[in-house]
Write an enzyme that holds these catalytic residues in place. Structure first.
Site, mmCIF file in Angstrom:
data_model
loop_
_atom_site.group_PDB
_atom_site.id
_atom_site.type_symbol
_atom_site.label_atom_id
_atom_site.label_comp_id
_atom_site.label_asym_id
_atom_site.label_seq_id
_atom_site.Cartn_x
_atom_site.Cartn_y
_atom_site.Cartn_z
ATOM 1 N N ILE A 125 -24.622 3.694 28.475
ATOM 2 C CA ILE A 125 -25.044 2.357 28.864
ATOM 3 C C ILE A 125 -24.104 1.319 28.273
ATOM 4 O O ILE A 125 -23.959 1.212 27.053
ATOM 5 C CB ILE A 125 -26.494 2.078 28.423
ATOM 6 C CG1 ILE A 125 -27.409 3.227 28.847
ATOM 7 C CG2 ILE A 125 -26.972 0.749 28.995
ATOM 8 C CD1 ILE A 125 -27.347 3.587 30.314
ATOM 9 N N LYS A 126 -23.491 0.555 29.142
ATOM 10 C CA LYS A 126 -22.545 -0.470 28.726
ATOM 11 C C LYS A 126 -23.315 -1.766 28.482
ATOM 12 O O LYS A 126 -23.986 -2.289 29.371
ATOM 13 C CB LYS A 126 -21.490 -0.659 29.810
ATOM 14 C CG LYS A 126 -20.146 -1.146 29.318
ATOM 15 C CD LYS A 126 -19.116 -1.025 30.435
ATOM 16 C CE LYS A 126 -17.746 -1.482 29.974
ATOM 17 N NZ LYS A 126 -16.788 -1.440 31.101
#
Length: 215
Positions: A82-83
């Site tokens: 997850i960025k």
């Protein structure tokens, strides 16, 4: 050192894979907009090709919403990372997702102290943007060198993922600094394989081969 390809274009990713140089993939909304395909469809297809971390970016700005979005994105495939954008809300979301065992990549990092906060929050990766710092007259790679030194000082597990890579020199300096990862556009990845003397040598060998008597 790991190389990620910075692209949401499956065709580009396939080319990089054929070169044997892909350990993971980073995407962002700008890259996804270029391919004009649904976000989930793209990430799921990339996951069938690449056996490594695949960064998928949250678009929410509040920690609570980022956590919900991150949980949903992580459900697409075990390799999805997850960025999260840097900032107070991003750090809160990073800690919450880390506590749930979900990998994160904190992006838009422009100082070693920001990177240190990311590591303390439990980020899996931290992404210093070297090219954008160069654009405003700062030395982006100095931030990378300082970040690597800080992480080494304290044994943080967070990996330094050098982003906003514009040319082969960025990759060289990232490797010399001891960065764990560089995420590289396909055009730059191809440049790494090129040298004028290599091209000249091939041309000369082929020219000489034509002079060799054939049976």
């Amino acid at each position: 050192m790991k190389f990620f390809i910075d692209s949401a274009d499956v065709k580009e990713i396939r080319v990089a894979l054929e070169m044997g140089c892909v350990d993971g993939v980073t995407t962002n909304p700008s890259l996804l907009a270029k391919v004009g395909r649904p976000f989930e469809e793209v990430i799921r297809e990339i996951a069938t090709l690449v056996d490594g971390p695949i960064s998928a970016e949250c678009i929410s700005t509040k920690a609570e919403d980022m956590v919900k979005e991150g949980i949903a994105l992580a459900a697409w495939h075990p390799n999805v990372v997850i960025k999260i954008p840097m900032g107070v809300e991003g750090l809160k979301a990073t800690r919450a997702l880390a506590n749930k065992g979900i990998s994160t990549n904190v992006t838009l990092v422009f100082s070693p102290l920001q990177a240190l906060l990311c590591a303390k929050a439990g980020a899996s990766f931290v992404s210093p943007f070297v090219g954008r710092l160069d654009d405003i007259g700062q030395e982006g790679m100095e931030m990378v060198r300082q970040t690597v030194a800080i992480f080494d000082n304290y044994g943080f597990a967070t990996e330094v993922l050098v982003a906003s890579v514009r040319n082969p020199i960025h990759v060289l300096h990232a490797a010399l600094a001891g960065a764990h990862v560089a995420t590289i556009p396909l055009a730059v990845l191809k440049q790494l394989s090129e040298h004028p003397l290599t091209t000249l040598g091939i041309e000369r060998f082929l020219a000489d081969w034509e002079k060799v008597p054939k049976p």
